[in-house]
Structure formats: structure tokens, C-alpha cells
Design an enzyme around this catalytic site. Structure first.
Site, PDB file in Angstrom:
ATOM      1  N   ASP A   1       9.287   2.624   1.714  1.00 51.74           N
ATOM      2  CA  ASP A   1       8.121   3.380   2.158  1.00 51.74           C
ATOM      3  C   ASP A   1       7.950   3.084   3.644  1.00 51.74           C
ATOM      4  O   ASP A   1       7.484   2.017   4.033  1.00 51.74           O
ATOM      5  CB  ASP A   1       6.894   2.930   1.346  1.00 51.74           C
ATOM      6  CG  ASP A   1       5.604   3.606   1.809  1.00 51.74           C
ATOM      7  OD1 ASP A   1       5.589   4.159   2.927  1.00 51.74           O
ATOM      8  OD2 ASP A   1       4.614   3.554   1.054  1.00 51.74           O
TER       9      ASP A   1
ATOM     10  N   LYS B   1       2.499  10.083   8.183  1.00 52.06           N
ATOM     11  CA  LYS B   1       1.762   9.643   9.379  1.00 52.06           C
ATOM     12  C   LYS B   1       2.301  10.225  10.690  1.00 52.06           C
ATOM     13  O   LYS B   1       1.914  11.309  11.091  1.00 52.06           O
ATOM     14  CB  LYS B   1       1.718   8.119   9.425  1.00 52.06           C
ATOM     15  CG  LYS B   1       0.781   7.532   8.353  1.00 52.06           C
ATOM     16  CD  LYS B   1       0.527   6.072   8.612  1.00 52.06           C
ATOM     17  CE  LYS B   1      -0.361   5.410   7.562  1.00 52.06           C
ATOM     18  NZ  LYS B   1      -1.775   5.725   7.693  1.00 52.06           N
TER      19      LYS B   1
ATOM     20  N   PHE C   1       0.860  -1.182   0.000  1.00 51.61           N
ATOM     21  CA  PHE C   1       0.000   0.000   0.000  1.00 51.61           C
ATOM     22  C   PHE C   1       0.894   1.229   0.000  1.00 51.61           C
ATOM     23  O   PHE C   1       1.728   1.397   0.889  1.00 51.61           O
ATOM     24  CB  PHE C   1      -0.927   0.021   1.220  1.00 51.61           C
ATOM     25  CG  PHE C   1      -1.950   1.116   1.115  1.00 51.61           C
ATOM     26  CD1 PHE C   1      -3.141   0.921   0.431  1.00 51.61           C
ATOM     27  CD2 PHE C   1      -1.697   2.374   1.656  1.00 51.61           C
ATOM     28  CE1 PHE C   1      -4.063   1.950   0.300  1.00 51.61           C
ATOM     29  CE2 PHE C   1      -2.617   3.407   1.524  1.00 51.61           C
ATOM     30  CZ  PHE C   1      -3.803   3.190   0.849  1.00 51.61           C
TER      31      PHE C   1
HETATM   32  C1  LIG Z   1       2.927   2.292   3.774  1.00 49.35           C
HETATM   33  C2  LIG Z   1       2.015   3.425   3.409  1.00 49.35           C
HETATM   34  N1  LIG Z   1       2.364   4.252   2.421  1.00 49.35           N
HETATM   35  C3  LIG Z   1       1.593   5.286   2.061  1.00 49.35           C
HETATM   36  C4  LIG Z   1       0.396   5.522   2.684  1.00 49.35           C
HETATM   37  C5  LIG Z   1      -0.458   6.676   2.265  1.00 49.35           C
HETATM   38  O1  LIG Z   1      -0.371   7.689   3.207  1.00 49.35           O
HETATM   39  P1  LIG Z   1      -1.433   8.870   3.205  1.00 49.35           P
HETATM   40  O2  LIG Z   1      -2.741   8.287   3.584  1.00 49.35           O
HETATM   41  O3  LIG Z   1      -0.887   9.850   4.213  1.00 49.35           O
HETATM   42  O4  LIG Z   1      -1.448   9.450   1.839  1.00 49.35           O
HETATM   43  C6  LIG Z   1      -0.022   4.678   3.722  1.00 49.35           C
HETATM   44  C7  LIG Z   1      -1.303   4.880   4.390  1.00 49.35           C
HETATM   45  O5  LIG Z   1      -1.844   4.044   5.068  1.00 49.35           O
HETATM   46  C8  LIG Z   1       0.816   3.601   4.096  1.00 49.35           C
HETATM   47  O6  LIG Z   1       0.464   2.753   5.066  1.00 49.35           O
END
Ligand SMILES: Cc1ncc(COP(=O)(O)O)c(C=O)c1O
Length: 397
Positions: A222, A251, A137
């Protein structure tokens, strides 16, 4: 307003992207939140791994208030003092030499995709393709969505960004087979969060690093969900001592104030020149003042070590429950990101826990996910574990 009144307005005026919810939360302090009808909850989800220091941490609140009275926003047409202090502090604690700030995880990953593509173009060897993992994700904007290896999130949004390929997570042979002369970047979560709290086998990330280096491919981690202390180290890649070329964060960085970040090595930073990428709000004085205060607390001696200890205790307690319940297939995770995989959908269990005053969430249909604030202590864990045991009994699981 009470919960019913808030719900009614929400149903009337908001796009239905989040569906029906049970609670309207209006107040928080530390590990606890209160709903609009004044019922108290123990928050073991932290706004999806955001309020890592707990709700309304006094030092972050003070930094926000001070900055709000000084300068909220000015744009990146000017230098921003808390932004540069934040970048310097982040660099003191990881491999990245240079930073770009934005507002969210998805934007940080967009920046990573653009940076990788431009980096190879500027070098004169364009390599536009990106490899990510199945069940990953990376966000909801079109580039990050395309990088997300879960078809359920893609439905209705074709055409996605071309040049993105997915491989099974934790499968080094599959990655090796997928890399070719067009591959410019491999983008992975060091632990998959949303996709089911999946911890790769020891050695996998190191093998990915080796493959990337041998094939002249950039490696991006990520760490939007698992970075910033969540796994018991400041950055999840520290567990394997594997350094990427690019890292994305969001986050927990502002403990609730929206902020995202991309960090990279000096060499990779050459991919962007003035005008190549930008963000109006990115790294503005308010969000970076909040993030600076957050980072100062996170990096204080002993803070993350204590969270790691609580996480190990929680994992053991969950494993003990699993030993008594055939409905639990596996307990996994690291630090304070923990998943309990059941043999059936966990929605009823999450509902029962909520009724018992415990907030947690799913990671896929059958996996219960805990993301407590990093200030959680053993007494809070005991409380959640007791509630979990009685909910399992109540449901006959
Ligand atoms: C690993 C990861 N990357 C990116 C995101 C996306 O982040 P945002 O919701 O702040 O755009 C998330 C959101 O859950 C995530 O868990």
C-alpha cells in the site's frame, strides 16, 4: 464568506466526522495557502500527502482545464485515452503490467483484497485470508477498514470482514508464524504513515518478499501515502529493491484531483475477468488527465532527487532540534515523510505551529508528522524549523 461563517454552516449541515477545526482554507499556490480571513500559511502537510507538486501547479491546472473543456466523464463502457496513457506511463516506471483505476486509497485497497481473493479462487486453490500489520492504515470502507490494524478505527463497525489477521510490523518471525495454507495475501505499507511514520529495518521487506514467494502468497504494498516521490524514490519499495505483486496508489497521483490505482503483474491480473470489478468514475478523463500531467512532472529528471535532498536536510535539522529537547523521543522518516515522536500529545504543538503560520499534522497522539510538498526547498524547511524551535520554547517543551 469569512472563517466564522463557513464554520457555522459546516456545524449545521455536515456530519460531525471531522470535529471542530481552526481554519477554512480558500486559496493555494505552491507551498502556500490562505484562509478565509486572508492569513497566509506555509503548508507542510500537503492535504495529507496529496498536493505533492504544491497547490495549483500550473501544468496540472492547465491539463485539468483543457480536459474539462474536452470531456469530463464518459464511463469505462468506452476506452479513455488519458487513462491508457497514464497506465502506460506508470508501467514504464514500476513492476506493474496492468492497472485498475478508482477514486481513492481505500477503493484501491478494496480492489487489492478482491483481486487477491478472486485470483486464488480462479486458480482453483481458494485462500481467502489476508495478513496486515498492527498500526497499519488502509482506509475507511469496510474491507480496507478491516485490513487496518488499529482497533480505534474499528469501534462500532462490527462485524468486520472475516479472514484478516494482524501481525506486529517489522517482525518477520511473527509474519512467518501467521502464514498458513489459507493465506492469500500479505498487505503492508513499506513505511507506515498514519500509524506513526514507522520505517522498517533494512532487510524486513526483502524477508517478507521471500516468505511470500516461498509460501505462494501474494504480496501487496500500500503506497497510497508513501508512493509517488514522497520517500525520495518514485515508489517506496524501490529503497529495498523489493517488488510486490500488487501496489495501491492514490493521494498524490492526481495532485488533488481524486484518483486511486491498483497495479499488478500480468499473472495476478488473471484474477479479474470482465464484470469482476468496476468503478463508475474510476480513471475518468478528468482525473487521469490530471494524473498524467502530475506523473510527467514527478518523473522528470532530477525532480524526486531534489525532494530527497530537501528531505535529508530537513531530517538533519529535526535531529539537531531533538538533541536539545528531552521531550523528543525520536525523529524518523525518509524523504519528505518525517515524524517527530514526543513524550506527550502533540495537539498543542500543532496548534501553536498553526498560529505561527505553519501547517503540519499528527500521526498518532504523540507524533508530529511533516508531509511537505515535494517542491519544498531548504529556505522553506529553515522557516518551519525556526517556527518549531520557537513553539517548543513557548510551550516550555
Ligand atoms: C497508507 C494508506 N492507505 C490508504 C489510505 C486511504 O486513502 P483514502 O483516504 O484516499 O481512501 C490512506 C489514507 O491516509 C493511507 O495513508
Amino acid at each position: 464568506m469569512n472563517t466564522e461563517e463557513i464554520k457555522k454552516l459546516s456545524d449545521h449541515y455536515l456530519l460531525n466526522t471531522y470535529g471542530t477545526r481552526k481554519l477554512a482554507l480558500v486559496r493555494g499556490e505552491g507551498m502556500r495557502v490562505w484562509d478565509a480571513d486572508d492569513k497566509e500559511y506555509l503548508d507542510f502537510f500537503s492535504g495529507i500527502a496529496v498536493c505533492n507538486l504544491g497547490h495549483c501547479h500550473p501544468k496540472v491546472t492547465e491539463a485539468i482545464c483543457r480536459q474539462a473543456q474536452t470531456l469530463v466523464h464518459i464511463s469505462n463502457l468506452y476506452y479513455i485515452e488519458p487513462q491508457v496513457k497514464l497506465a502506460a506511463l506508470l508501467s514504464r516506471h514500476c513492476f506493474a503490467d496492468k492497472w485498475f483505476f478508482c477514486n481513492s486509497g481505500t477503493e484501491a485497497n478494496e480492489a487489492a483484497i478482491k483481486l487477491a481473493r478472486r485470483y486464488w479462487t480462479v486458480k482453483g486453490t481458494p485462500k481467502p485470508d489476508i495478513i496486515t500489520a498492527e498500526q497499519s492504515f488502509h482506509g475507511r470502507t469496510l474491507g480496507a477498514l478491516s485490513a487496518t490494524g488499529q482497533p480505534k478505527y474499528h469501534y462500532g463497525f462490527d462485524p468486520l470482514l472475516p479472514g484478516i489477521h494482524y501481525v506486529p510490523y517489522n517482525d518477520i518471525a511473527a509474519l512467518e508464524a501467521a502464514i498458513n495454507e489459507k493465506t492469500g495475501m500479505v498487505l503492508l505499507e513499506p513505511i507506515q504513515g498514519e500509524g506513526g511514520v514507522r520505517v522498517p529495518d533494512p532487510g524486513y521487506l526483502a524477508a517478507v518478499r521471500r516468505l511470500c514467494s516461498e509460501n505462494n502468497v501474494l504480496l501487496a504494498f500500500d503506497e497510497v501515502q508513501v508512493g509517488l516521490g514522497r520517500t525520495g524514490k518514485l515508489f517506496a519499495h524501490e529503497h529495498e529493491q523489493v517488488m510486490p505483486d500488487i501496489i495501491t496508489l492514490a493521494k498524490g497521483l492526481g495532485n488533488g484531483v481524486p484518483i486511486g490505482a491498483l497495479g499488478c503483474t500480468d499473472a495476478v491480473a488473471e484474477g479479474f475477468a470482465p464484470g469482476a470489478h468496476a468503478c463508475t468514475f474510476g480513471g475518468n478523463p478528468l482525473s487521469t488527465a490530471a494524473a498524467l500531467a502530475t506523473m510527467e512532472i514527478l518523473t522528470a529528471p532530477g525532480f524526486i532527487e531534489a525532494a530527497a535532498e530537501t528531505g535529508a536536510y530537513f531530517l538533519n535539522m529535526l535531529a539537531a532540534i531533538a538533541a536539545d529537547h528531552d521531550t523528543i523521543l525520536q525523529v524518523r522518516g525518509r524523504g519528505l515523510i518525517l515524524g517527530v515522536e514526543f513524550n506527550q500529545p502533540v495537539a498543542p504543538l500543532i496548534g501553536a505551529l498553526l498560529d505561527a503560520g505553519i501547517i503540519c499534522g499528527p500521526a498518532g497522539p504523540n507524533i508530529l508528522r511533516f508531509l511537505p510538498p515535494l517542491i519544498a526547498d531548504k529556505a522553506a524547511v529553515d522557516c518551519v524549523v525556526a517556527a518549531l524551535e520557537s513553539c517548543l520554547e513557548e510551550l516550555g517543551w
